[in-house]
Design a protein around this motif. Sequence first.
Motif, PDB file in Angstrom:
ATOM      1  N   ASN A 167       0.812  -1.220   0.000  1.00  0.00           N
ATOM      2  CA  ASN A 167       0.000   0.000   0.000  1.00  0.00           C
ATOM      3  C   ASN A 167       0.849   1.275   0.000  1.00  0.00           C
ATOM      4  O   ASN A 167       0.421   2.329   0.416  1.00  0.00           O
ATOM      5  CB  ASN A 167      -1.031   0.002   1.139  1.00  0.00           C
ATOM      6  CG  ASN A 167      -0.433   0.350   2.470  1.00  0.00           C
ATOM      7  OD1 ASN A 167       0.770   0.222   2.651  1.00  0.00           O
ATOM      8  ND2 ASN A 167      -1.265   0.806   3.383  1.00  0.00           N
ATOM      9  N   ARG A 223      -2.094   6.452  -3.897  1.00  0.00           N
ATOM     10  CA  ARG A 223      -3.310   6.840  -3.197  1.00  0.00           C
ATOM     11  C   ARG A 223      -4.502   6.011  -3.667  1.00  0.00           C
ATOM     12  O   ARG A 223      -5.332   5.591  -2.865  1.00  0.00           O
ATOM     13  CB  ARG A 223      -3.578   8.330  -3.420  1.00  0.00           C
ATOM     14  CG  ARG A 223      -4.516   8.865  -2.391  1.00  0.00           C
ATOM     15  CD  ARG A 223      -4.607  10.353  -2.368  1.00  0.00           C
ATOM     16  NE  ARG A 223      -5.874  10.659  -1.719  1.00  0.00           N
ATOM     17  CZ  ARG A 223      -6.977  10.972  -2.380  1.00  0.00           C
ATOM     18  NH1 ARG A 223      -6.953  11.051  -3.699  1.00  0.00           N
ATOM     19  NH2 ARG A 223      -8.088  11.200  -1.726  1.00  0.00           N
ATOM     20  N   ARG A 275      -4.349   2.724  -2.008  1.00  0.00           N
ATOM     21  CA  ARG A 275      -4.722   2.811  -0.591  1.00  0.00           C
ATOM     22  C   ARG A 275      -6.236   2.863  -0.407  1.00  0.00           C
ATOM     23  O   ARG A 275      -6.758   2.439   0.610  1.00  0.00           O
ATOM     24  CB  ARG A 275      -4.084   4.048   0.050  1.00  0.00           C
ATOM     25  CG  ARG A 275      -2.592   3.857   0.319  1.00  0.00           C
ATOM     26  CD  ARG A 275      -1.951   5.157   0.746  1.00  0.00           C
ATOM     27  NE  ARG A 275      -0.532   4.977   0.993  1.00  0.00           N
ATOM     28  CZ  ARG A 275       0.336   5.981   1.043  1.00  0.00           C
ATOM     29  NH1 ARG A 275      -0.090   7.226   0.864  1.00  0.00           N
ATOM     30  NH2 ARG A 275       1.594   5.751   1.274  1.00  0.00           N
ATOM     31  N   LEU A 276      -6.929   3.423  -1.411  1.00  0.00           N
ATOM     32  CA  LEU A 276      -8.390   3.483  -1.311  1.00  0.00           C
ATOM     33  C   LEU A 276      -9.018   2.101  -1.458  1.00  0.00           C
ATOM     34  O   LEU A 276     -10.151   1.880  -1.068  1.00  0.00           O
ATOM     35  CB  LEU A 276      -8.947   4.439  -2.378  1.00  0.00           C
ATOM     36  CG  LEU A 276      -8.637   5.921  -2.128  1.00  0.00           C
ATOM     37  CD1 LEU A 276      -9.097   6.767  -3.309  1.00  0.00           C
ATOM     38  CD2 LEU A 276      -9.292   6.402  -0.844  1.00  0.00           C
ATOM     39  N   MET A 290      -5.519  -1.091   6.007  1.00  0.00           N
ATOM     40  CA  MET A 290      -4.365  -1.616   6.738  1.00  0.00           C
ATOM     41  C   MET A 290      -4.575  -1.499   8.235  1.00  0.00           C
ATOM     42  O   MET A 290      -5.084  -0.505   8.733  1.00  0.00           O
ATOM     43  CB  MET A 290      -3.105  -0.869   6.322  1.00  0.00           C
ATOM     44  CG  MET A 290      -1.869  -1.378   7.045  1.00  0.00           C
ATOM     45  SD  MET A 290      -0.447  -1.322   5.950  1.00  0.00           S
ATOM     46  CE  MET A 290       0.758  -2.200   6.919  1.00  0.00           C
ATOM     47  N   PHE A 307      -6.202   7.613  16.131  1.00  0.00           N
ATOM     48  CA  PHE A 307      -5.948   9.046  16.319  1.00  0.00           C
ATOM     49  C   PHE A 307      -6.375   9.427  17.735  1.00  0.00           C
ATOM     50  O   PHE A 307      -7.567   9.360  18.059  1.00  0.00           O
ATOM     51  CB  PHE A 307      -6.726   9.853  15.278  1.00  0.00           C
ATOM     52  CG  PHE A 307      -6.434   9.431  13.862  1.00  0.00           C
ATOM     53  CD1 PHE A 307      -5.114   9.210  13.448  1.00  0.00           C
ATOM     54  CD2 PHE A 307      -7.447   9.251  12.934  1.00  0.00           C
ATOM     55  CE1 PHE A 307      -4.834   8.817  12.146  1.00  0.00           C
ATOM     56  CE2 PHE A 307      -7.173   8.861  11.633  1.00  0.00           C
ATOM     57  CZ  PHE A 307      -5.862   8.631  11.238  1.00  0.00           C
ATOM     58  N   MET A 323      -9.342  11.896  18.674  1.00  0.00           N
ATOM     59  CA  MET A 323     -10.708  11.643  18.216  1.00  0.00           C
ATOM     60  C   MET A 323     -11.284  10.481  19.016  1.00  0.00           C
ATOM     61  O   MET A 323     -10.552   9.629  19.500  1.00  0.00           O
ATOM     62  CB  MET A 323     -10.706  11.262  16.731  1.00  0.00           C
ATOM     63  CG  MET A 323     -10.151  12.339  15.813  1.00  0.00           C
ATOM     64  SD  MET A 323     -10.098  11.731  14.123  1.00  0.00           S
ATOM     65  CE  MET A 323      -9.169  13.045  13.338  1.00  0.00           C
ATOM     66  N   GLU A 350     -13.665   9.309  10.184  1.00  0.00           N
ATOM     67  CA  GLU A 350     -12.691  10.259   9.634  1.00  0.00           C
ATOM     68  C   GLU A 350     -12.411  10.010   8.141  1.00  0.00           C
ATOM     69  O   GLU A 350     -12.478  10.925   7.325  1.00  0.00           O
ATOM     70  CB  GLU A 350     -11.391  10.209  10.444  1.00  0.00           C
ATOM     71  CG  GLU A 350     -10.299  11.170   9.993  1.00  0.00           C
ATOM     72  CD  GLU A 350     -10.697  12.634  10.096  1.00  0.00           C
ATOM     73  OE1 GLU A 350     -11.610  12.944  10.895  1.00  0.00           O
ATOM     74  OE2 GLU A 350     -10.121  13.455   9.385  1.00  0.00           O
ATOM     75  N   GLY A 351     -12.083   8.771   7.807  1.00  0.00           N
ATOM     76  CA  GLY A 351     -11.766   8.452   6.410  1.00  0.00           C
ATOM     77  C   GLY A 351     -12.951   8.672   5.488  1.00  0.00           C
ATOM     78  O   GLY A 351     -12.848   9.429   4.510  1.00  0.00           O
ATOM     79  N   THR A 366     -13.678  12.717   5.408  1.00  0.00           N
ATOM     80  CA  THR A 366     -12.695  13.638   4.820  1.00  0.00           C
ATOM     81  C   THR A 366     -12.112  13.123   3.519  1.00  0.00           C
ATOM     82  O   THR A 366     -11.717  13.914   2.671  1.00  0.00           O
ATOM     83  CB  THR A 366     -11.529  13.953   5.785  1.00  0.00           C
ATOM     84  OG1 THR A 366     -10.927  12.736   6.175  1.00  0.00           O
ATOM     85  CG2 THR A 366     -11.988  14.713   6.993  1.00  0.00           C
ATOM     86  N   VAL A 367     -12.009  11.799   3.353  1.00  0.00           N
ATOM     87  CA  VAL A 367     -11.385  11.284   2.126  1.00  0.00           C
ATOM     88  C   VAL A 367     -12.425  10.964   1.057  1.00  0.00           C
ATOM     89  O   VAL A 367     -12.300  11.367  -0.085  1.00  0.00           O
ATOM     90  CB  VAL A 367     -10.527  10.041   2.432  1.00  0.00           C
ATOM     91  CG1 VAL A 367      -9.934   9.481   1.148  1.00  0.00           C
ATOM     92  CG2 VAL A 367      -9.422  10.392   3.419  1.00  0.00           C
ATOM     93  N   ARG A 379     -12.085   1.029  11.611  1.00  0.00           N
ATOM     94  CA  ARG A 379     -11.693   2.237  10.883  1.00  0.00           C
ATOM     95  C   ARG A 379     -11.295   1.893   9.450  1.00  0.00           C
ATOM     96  O   ARG A 379     -11.666   2.582   8.502  1.00  0.00           O
ATOM     97  CB  ARG A 379     -10.523   2.915  11.607  1.00  0.00           C
ATOM     98  CG  ARG A 379      -9.990   4.129  10.873  1.00  0.00           C
ATOM     99  CD  ARG A 379      -8.923   4.853  11.661  1.00  0.00           C
ATOM    100  NE  ARG A 379      -7.697   4.063  11.769  1.00  0.00           N
ATOM    101  CZ  ARG A 379      -6.588   4.502  12.361  1.00  0.00           C
ATOM    102  NH1 ARG A 379      -6.569   5.700  12.911  1.00  0.00           N
ATOM    103  NH2 ARG A 379      -5.529   3.744  12.426  1.00  0.00           N
ATOM    104  N   ALA A 380     -10.522   0.805   9.314  1.00  0.00           N
ATOM    105  CA  ALA A 380     -10.097   0.405   7.969  1.00  0.00           C
ATOM    106  C   ALA A 380     -11.297  -0.094   7.152  1.00  0.00           C
ATOM    107  O   ALA A 380     -11.437   0.227   5.976  1.00  0.00           O
ATOM    108  CB  ALA A 380      -9.022  -0.666   8.062  1.00  0.00           C
ATOM    109  N   MET A 430     -13.805   2.222   5.158  1.00  0.00           N
ATOM    110  CA  MET A 430     -13.462   2.698   3.812  1.00  0.00           C
ATOM    111  C   MET A 430     -13.917   1.706   2.741  1.00  0.00           C
ATOM    112  O   MET A 430     -13.657   1.901   1.561  1.00  0.00           O
ATOM    113  CB  MET A 430     -11.955   2.927   3.704  1.00  0.00           C
ATOM    114  CG  MET A 430     -11.403   3.999   4.630  1.00  0.00           C
ATOM    115  SD  MET A 430     -12.009   5.649   4.217  1.00  0.00           S
ATOM    116  CE  MET A 430     -11.097   5.958   2.706  1.00  0.00           C
TER     117      MET A 430
END
Lengths: 498, 251
Positions: B48, B82, B85-86, B90, B98, B101, B109-110, B113-114, B158-159, B162
């Motif tokens: 990644n 990038r 990674r999307l 990981m 974080f 948070m 977050e991902g 914001t992403v 979190r991973a 996405m």
Amino acid sequence: MKHTLRIFSLLLGLAIVLCWAIPRQPEEGGIAKIKERGFLLWGSDAEGGAPYVFPSPDDPSKLIGFEVDLAGAIARELGVKARQSQNAWDSLVPALQRGDFDFAMNGIEITPQRKQEILFSAPYYIYTEQLTVRKDEGVIQSIEDLKGKKVGTLSGAAAQDILEDIGGVDIKIYSGQVEPYEDLALGRLDAVLLDLPIAAYYAKPNPMLKYAGPPAGEGFYGIAIRKGDDELKRAVDEILLRLLKSGELKSIYQKWDLWNEKQEGLLLNLGGPAGGARLEESRNAPLHTFFPMLLKGAGITIFISTASMALAISLGLALTVLRLYGRPPLSSLATAYIELYRGTPLLIQLYILYYGLPNIGISLSPVVAAFLGLGMNYAAYEAEIYRAGIMSVPKGQTEAAFSLGMTQTVALRRVVLPQALRIATPGITNDFIALFKDSSLVSVIAMVELTKTYGILAASTLRFFELGLIVALLYLAMSYPLSVFARRLEDRLKGVKG
Amino acid sequence: MIRISGLHKYFGDQVLFSGVDLDIQKGEVVVLIGPSGSGKSTFLRCINGLEYFQKGEIHVDGIELHSINRTRPGKKDLEAIRNVRLKVGMVFQQFNLFPHMTALGNIIEGPVTVLGIDKASAVDNAVALLKRINLEGKVDCRPEELSGGEQQRVAIARALAMKPGTMLFDEPTSSLDPEMVGEVLSVIKDLVNDGMTTIIATHEMAFAREVAHRVIVFDKGEIIETGPPEEIFTNPKAERTRTFLRRILKD
């Protein structure tokens, strides 16, 4: 990333250009300009003190003195009001050349050196140099006895030239007119040679001191006018002649007990001295009469510190980001900036900003120069605090942000900076307190903040002790809440960090 | 599908990989084992783009990562990294949540914001994920208020938020207290049973044996053996595999 960098550098450039572009008050002289403006702006240093220009004992926010009266009379003859512009005495001539005011009048002796740089009006006062010694002095009778002695005088005063001409005199240069007499009374000096008006106000009333011999080395005070401003010089000369003939000049001098036979060279009329106990009065004035002025000074200190800190915080952030993430030329420029500003004295930076830049055509007003000087200096320190904060954020944080698909910029904004700023906050608050106190340095560039206000009041009243305590308390009252805030913040952040 | 061919990586004079090849099919579960420092972790991080490589190619779902020899990758390289990674999630050994948070904040977050997903639906999805890992009561907890096992489960959520096609686990239980290893492994097992393409570097041999479709044995930056778990654990061919398994199973 690149995009943000571009915006940062753009903002930085814009801020600098903007600050340079802000115009100062008066620029070129000329009678028409003065009349249009409605007031005559004249430069002097109230810290120089009595009897020239000093705060009134009745209302310390008002200035009095024989030069205040004279400036008032000149302005009246021009059909306008007079307004004083506060400047350190040593920098009156450079400030005049910068165009900060129309003319300077503050016991400036007419000397050949000065004549090369500026115009002088016709003399408005004939001064003599008075030698002062301690009451118990037996040896020093006149200027001829000064070889090998420690003699105090003012920086840039004509008395300095006289002492240098004698040769072998251990000359001690002072920047204020109170201190040499204090040091003389305390035995740190053997004698003081200064203009008679100064001696008359600061030495004569002191029971520890006495005059030695008759006044020597006659010279003239003239009004300093910018080169090329011949129209103003002619007008001022005419007005002085008028005031001379009408007897107004003489009555001003009589009021201030400055009249003596020497002035006959200037004037045709004779008269006896009148009372001049104004200084005595201000020495005994109740302390609260000084508060409005001191509070005003404190307000300016708060204003300039807060504004500069805001600049330092934002510029510092831009510098750190450029230094850590910028492409080669930008990152090394940011590093160079930080090293340059950290590695040179703030005082020098202020002088260059205010008195140096006009040489290349950039003239800043005192407020802008103070704001930029303090802000740009502290930005270097803030940048380093941020950098330490950013470096202490574990690498895994950025990697986690990247693995979510964040770009460098987004990772910095969302993940790294919030954590770095928390770590940096105590350091930033600490620097704010330091900046508060360093703000007193801007008094050298004609900003009358708290420390300068103290200097002006103390020099005329000689109440260094009481006023000093009050001023120290005022500083403490401003910085202590900040320290408490910093400590609370630190405790809270310690709790948050796992 | 992930295809790695002729992967070379140097670190100064040190050679980390000199020509590693590996293909991973969609839905496959691959477990990397091998001694510490054998290159499992670095290999995962190359996939990644957290590590650059100097020769070879990596394809992830049709996106090509090229070798990078400069100190700074170019714009195209960064864009490819990038995009990979999307598609690839990981999970790190140290969780890397974080700290500023909450659990919920970390998970949304991902997506917000992403991916630009609106906050309300990101929150709905995050709450569902927290339920799935049995942490619905910890929505507003900060990482410091969670145990190591809980933190790692939030990191997995979190991973997953996405919606990746592939998950990489870099020794996900190595810094956990023994009693917390189980809860994290069961979340991963759950994921694997759902058919997620997964690559795991781990020292948990029993777990490897249970979930792996294929086990890859790494040593000194090269693949020394690869095969189904029954074969690797009962009848390893390479001498180095035997030595490694003997040592690790003794503990």
